[in-house]
Design an enzyme around this catalytic site. Structure first.
Site, PDB file in Angstrom:
ATOM      1  N   ASP A 181       4.974  12.564   2.626  1.00 35.29           N
ATOM      2  CA  ASP A 181       4.933  13.496   3.671  1.00 35.29           C
ATOM      3  C   ASP A 181       5.836  12.983   4.923  1.00 35.29           C
ATOM      4  O   ASP A 181       5.553  11.962   5.436  1.00 35.29           O
ATOM      5  CB  ASP A 181       3.542  13.267   4.074  1.00 35.29           C
ATOM      6  CG  ASP A 181       3.111  14.202   5.478  1.00 35.29           C
ATOM      7  OD1 ASP A 181       3.998  14.559   6.043  1.00 35.29           O
ATOM      8  OD2 ASP A 181       1.851  14.100   5.526  1.00 35.29           O
ATOM      9  N   GLN A 183       6.311  13.338  10.144  1.00 38.67           N
ATOM     10  CA  GLN A 183       6.504  12.450  11.191  1.00 38.67           C
ATOM     11  C   GLN A 183       7.611  11.722  11.265  1.00 38.67           C
ATOM     12  O   GLN A 183       7.873  10.976  12.108  1.00 38.67           O
ATOM     13  CB  GLN A 183       5.238  11.701  11.590  1.00 38.67           C
ATOM     14  CG  GLN A 183       4.070  12.595  11.894  1.00 38.67           C
ATOM     15  CD  GLN A 183       3.854  13.366  13.403  1.00 38.67           C
ATOM     16  OE1 GLN A 183       5.006  13.158  14.121  1.00 38.67           O
ATOM     17  NE2 GLN A 183       3.112  14.018  13.279  1.00 38.67           N
ATOM     18  N   LYS A 211       7.951  20.724  14.116  1.00 34.50           N
ATOM     19  CA  LYS A 211       8.097  19.295  14.879  1.00 34.50           C
ATOM     20  C   LYS A 211       9.295  18.781  15.158  1.00 34.50           C
ATOM     21  O   LYS A 211       9.517  17.565  15.185  1.00 34.50           O
ATOM     22  CB  LYS A 211       7.270  18.270  13.822  1.00 34.50           C
ATOM     23  CG  LYS A 211       5.853  18.637  13.612  1.00 34.50           C
ATOM     24  CD  LYS A 211       5.033  17.549  13.068  1.00 34.50           C
ATOM     25  CE  LYS A 211       3.563  17.801  12.384  1.00 34.50           C
ATOM     26  NZ  LYS A 211       2.584  18.132  13.539  1.00 34.50           N
TER      27      LYS A 211
HETATM   28  N1  7TS Z   1       1.433  15.562   7.649  1.00 28.36           N
HETATM   29  C1  7TS Z   1       1.474  14.643   8.947  1.00 28.36           C
HETATM   30  C2  7TS Z   1       1.706  13.140   8.891  1.00 28.36           C
HETATM   31  C3  7TS Z   1       1.197  15.455  10.107  1.00 28.36           C
HETATM   32  O1  7TS Z   1       1.264  14.792  11.364  1.00 28.36           O
HETATM   33  C4  7TS Z   1       0.936  16.749  10.339  1.00 28.36           C
HETATM   34  C5  7TS Z   1       0.681  17.562  11.497  1.00 28.36           C
HETATM   35  C6  7TS Z   1       0.794  17.339   8.750  1.00 28.36           C
HETATM   36  C7  7TS Z   1       1.153  16.807   7.921  1.00 28.36           C
HETATM   37  C8  7TS Z   1       0.670  18.800   8.878  1.00 28.36           C
HETATM   38  O2  7TS Z   1       1.752  19.499   9.347  1.00 28.36           O
HETATM   39  P1  7TS Z   1       1.898  21.038   9.555  1.00 28.36           P
HETATM   40  O3  7TS Z   1       3.189  21.448  10.277  1.00 28.36           O
HETATM   41  O4  7TS Z   1       1.792  21.761   8.282  1.00 28.36           O
HETATM   42  O5  7TS Z   1       0.484  21.390  10.320  1.00 28.36           O
HETATM   43  N2  7TS Z   1       0.367  16.715  12.456  1.00 28.36           N
HETATM   44  C9  7TS Z   1      -0.219  17.116  13.620  1.00 28.36           C
HETATM   45  C10 7TS Z   1      -0.554  16.076  14.598  1.00 28.36           C
HETATM   46  O6  7TS Z   1      -0.658  14.951  14.664  1.00 28.36           O
HETATM   47  N3  7TS Z   1      -1.124  16.837  15.915  1.00 28.36           N
HETATM   48  O7  7TS Z   1      -1.160  18.040  15.445  1.00 28.36           O
HETATM   49  C11 7TS Z   1      -0.834  18.267  14.227  1.00 28.36           C
END
Ligand code: 7TS
Length: 412
Positions: free
Chosen positions: A200, A203, A226
């Site tokens: 994953d 981040q 992000k």
């Molecule tokens: N994995 C991690 C480590 C994340 O931080 C996030 C989103 C996701 C998966 C999911 O990402 P998405 O773009 O599919 O939603 N993290 C966060 C957060 O820390 N605050 O809001 C979203």
């Protein structure tokens, strides 16, 4: 070369506004990042000049849209150093990417008593898809724990990895603890045990140079929003041989080669996974975001965030009653810092900081099992990116002292 964040900030129009009569300090980058004018211009240009559906029209606009969309795929490939654009699938984001792996690879390859090894620090998006697959296949979900310092417990990982482990799925960087996991080493161990390695990268990909060949991960999931791109676009990287052997998760237009009455054949990679009209503008704008990041330099971005953490973490540590989660050594901490102030609920803390113009997130950060392990229901969290400055750190620290003062004396 160090980043000139003051100069970069000028590219982000949204940052120049007042919130509660104070200049905005945006420290919620782990949730989503702001978009530079250059990315907004790409979106605007696309809808002004090139908008058409991709892969089907022969007219000029359709060709331009297709070219720009596939060009963006190539930019993503180069950005993570994948071998081929066949390995780059456009998705809605990290969550969709992880669900695709679970539903396609997981359902097909797992059977009862096989094990999926994840960690207690995972985001819900890297937990629930595996829970679902485990429920359907009879496979077992196994959790790696943390060290007392709040890092991934490597001894526990090694103890739990076995020939029963078929999938290891771990976050590269925690969205709460601010730790970076050694995925290259973990991938090697996973492979030795006969498992595949899912990373994953939500981040990590936005914050440091990534080379999937060097990491030798089998899958990597990340989100465009992000990393300066728009919402609703993300990437699933997968090794070609694995993707070739996998079935698509969605079916319909775009992904087919030929449709007969009772069965159909799929296009080749990467399109066999991409059913329906995709997020064309989003993909192209993600390409624009990658251009921007490349111009700044990923190593420079990583260094800049390390500099900010080295500056702000010791100051946070000096605030009486402030607990910081994850490693206390700035050198081990990414630009994500979760904390609590004694006697103040994190939601009240985030509201008080917002009164000072400082945007942080509060809550469980979609990591409830982790917060359970930390024995806290919620935390506040500041998260930094390339446009944050030492002045932003100073504002955070000042706002925290003001909040502390308010809650102890009632004078905000
Ligand atoms: N994995 C991690 C480590 C994340 O931080 C996030 C989103 C996701 C998966 C999911 O990402 P998405 O773009 O599919 O939603 N993290 C966060 C957060 O820390 N605050 O809001 C979203």
């Amino acid at each position: 070369m160090r980043i000139n964040a003051e100069k970069l900030r000028q590219d982000f129009p949204i940052l120049f506004q007042e919130v509660n009569d104070e200049p905005l300090v945006y420290l919620d980058n782990a949730a989503t990042t702001q978009k530079p004018q250059q990315v907004l211009d790409v979106l605007n240009h696309y809808y002004h000049h090139d908008n058409a559906n991709v892969h089907r029209g022969v007219h000029t606009l359709a060709e331009r849209a297709t070219h720009a969309y596939e060009d963006a795929r190539e930019k993503v490939r180069a950005f993570i150093h994948a071998k081929s654009t066949k390995e780059i699938l456009f998705t809605r984001g990290t969550t969709t990417s992880l669900n695709w792996i679970a539903q396609s690879y997981g359902l097909k390859n797992l059977k009862a008593h096989d094990e999926i090894l994840i960690s207690i620090m995972e985001h819900h998006s890297n937990i629930i898809p595996w829970q679902q697959v485990a429920l359907k296949t009879g496979a077992k979900l196994v959790y790696v724990g943390l060290t007392p310092e709040g890092e991934l417990d490597l001894a526990d990982f090694k103890a739990k990895l076995s020939t029963r482990t078929k999938i290891v799925a771990l976050t590269h960087a925690s969205n709460v603890l601010g730790v970076l996991n050694p995925v290259k080493e973990l991938a090697q161990l996973a492979h030795e045990a006969g498992a595949i390695m899912v990373v994953d990268g939500a981040q990590s990909v936005p914050h440091l140079p990534i080379d999937v060949v060097e990491l030798d991960c089998d899958f990597l999931a990340f989100s465009g929003h992000k990393m300066l791109g728009p919402t609703g676009i993300g990437i699933l990287y997968g090794k070609q041989a694995l993707l070739e052997a996998m079935e698509p998760v969605e079916f319909g237009g775009e992904m087919i080669d030929f449709v007969h009455l009772y069965e159909s054949t799929w296009k080749e990679l990467p399109w066999k996974f991409e059913a329906g009209t995709p997020n064309i503008a989003g993909g192209i704008a993600l390409g624009g975001a990658i251009d921007y990041l490349n111009k700044v330099g990923m190593a420079e971005i990583q260094q800049h965030e390390a500099d900010l953490v080295a500056y702000v973490l010791p100051q946070l540590q000096k605030i009486p009653g402030l607990t910081i989660y994850g490693p206390q050594d700035p050198a081990k901490h990414t630009g994500v810092i979760a904390f609590n102030l004694a006697g103040v609920h994190p939601h009240d803390l985030a509201t008080a900081l917002d009164m000072e113009g400082v945007a942080v997130r509060a809550g469980h950060h979609c990591a409830q099992p982790l917060l359970g392990a930390l024995a806290v229901p919620a935390t506040a969290r500041a998260s930094f990116y390339l446009y944050n400055t030492q002045a932003d750190c100073d504002r955070l620290i000042a706002a925290l002292y003001a909040t502390k003062e308010f809650f102890s004396h009632g004078t905000f």
